[in-house]
Write an enzyme that holds these catalytic residues in place. Sequence first.
Site, mmCIF file in Angstrom:
data_model
loop_
_atom_site.group_PDB
_atom_site.id
_atom_site.type_symbol
_atom_site.label_atom_id
_atom_site.label_comp_id
_atom_site.label_asym_id
_atom_site.label_seq_id
_atom_site.Cartn_x
_atom_site.Cartn_y
_atom_site.Cartn_z
ATOM 1 N N CYS A 113 0.806 -1.230 0.000
ATOM 2 C CA CYS A 113 0.000 0.000 0.000
ATOM 3 C C CYS A 113 0.835 1.274 0.000
ATOM 4 O O CYS A 113 0.328 2.341 -0.352
ATOM 5 C CB CYS A 113 -0.936 -0.004 1.208
ATOM 6 N N HIS A 238 -3.031 6.941 2.087
ATOM 7 C CA HIS A 238 -3.456 5.656 1.534
ATOM 8 C C HIS A 238 -4.919 5.441 1.872
ATOM 9 O O HIS A 238 -5.346 5.592 3.026
ATOM 10 C CB HIS A 238 -2.610 4.521 2.098
ATOM 11 N N ASN A 268 -10.203 -0.068 -1.118
ATOM 12 C CA ASN A 268 -8.758 -0.103 -0.921
ATOM 13 C C ASN A 268 -8.126 -0.705 -2.165
ATOM 14 O O ASN A 268 -8.244 -1.896 -2.413
ATOM 15 C CB ASN A 268 -8.430 -0.939 0.321
#
Length: 312
Positions: A113, A238, A268
């Site tokens: 990520c 993020h 995500n």
Amino acid sequence: MNGSRIAAVGHYQPARVLTNEDLAGMVDTSDEWITSRVGIRTRHIAGPDEPVDELAAHAAAKALASAGLAPGDIDLVLVATSTAVDRSPNMAARVAARLGIPSPAAMDINVVCAGFTHALATADHAVRAGSSARALVIGADKMSDVTDWTDRTTCVLVGDGAGAAVVEASDEPGVGPVLWGSVPEMGHAVRIEGQPARFAQEGQSVYRWATTRLPAIARAACERAGYAPEDLAGVVLHQANLRIIEPLAQRLGAVDAVVARDVTESGNTSAASIPLAFSKLVEQGRITTGDPVLLFGFGGNLSYAGQVVRCP
């Protein structure tokens, strides 16, 4: 030239949209359960005929077009991804081939990520060192490929997509110094492993780390670039979970900044999440040319990397 800048950005998402109501028909969940816990309402899911390098190439082509550049103007391609199926050729080489970029250095960067902000720092360093004049930096992941769609704790989180930036030499530095690191002994908290590979995480451990340890690190990234948090026009964290993004942004203290909340519509998307959200803010005119924006990635390996950039 004594620095680098982001000349343009671009993003791409697959056409298929998976809603919370759709997921409620697949696993024991509901729209209320998902939105109250992670803030996600929709996510885009790529089909079996849409590999990671195709997502990446679409985003990169948009960034090139926005910069007014041709493929031959690029001499370095960096792709941040953790969902590449094959080891070789790597995603960067595949993207270069799709776009017709002749003889670039082509490397993949897997920091999950936090991959895009690591890749952006690597491009900045290459430009500053004189080994690259103009780089394509891409974050692209197809999380749907590594998701157990019977596990409601993870399948409600993920989406697919890509975002890209063109980084070039500049007299006025537009990419600030990176602050990066990791907690390797806690790497088990976020995993993509096994055969077949599957995404899993220890949600509470990640939440505690992100909301308690990362605000100070994000502030230090601003200080390293010569900014106070209240000077920022934008904050792109993020896009993991709205319950992480909002307290982290609040504790950072960027009181006047636009905070990206693309997680609500994209889920995500791992390494894609920061460039995807950043590109959308630019496209929507919510941040404008020259604005200082904090990009801050965190997650897998309990890694983090952040820098302040000037909006293209």
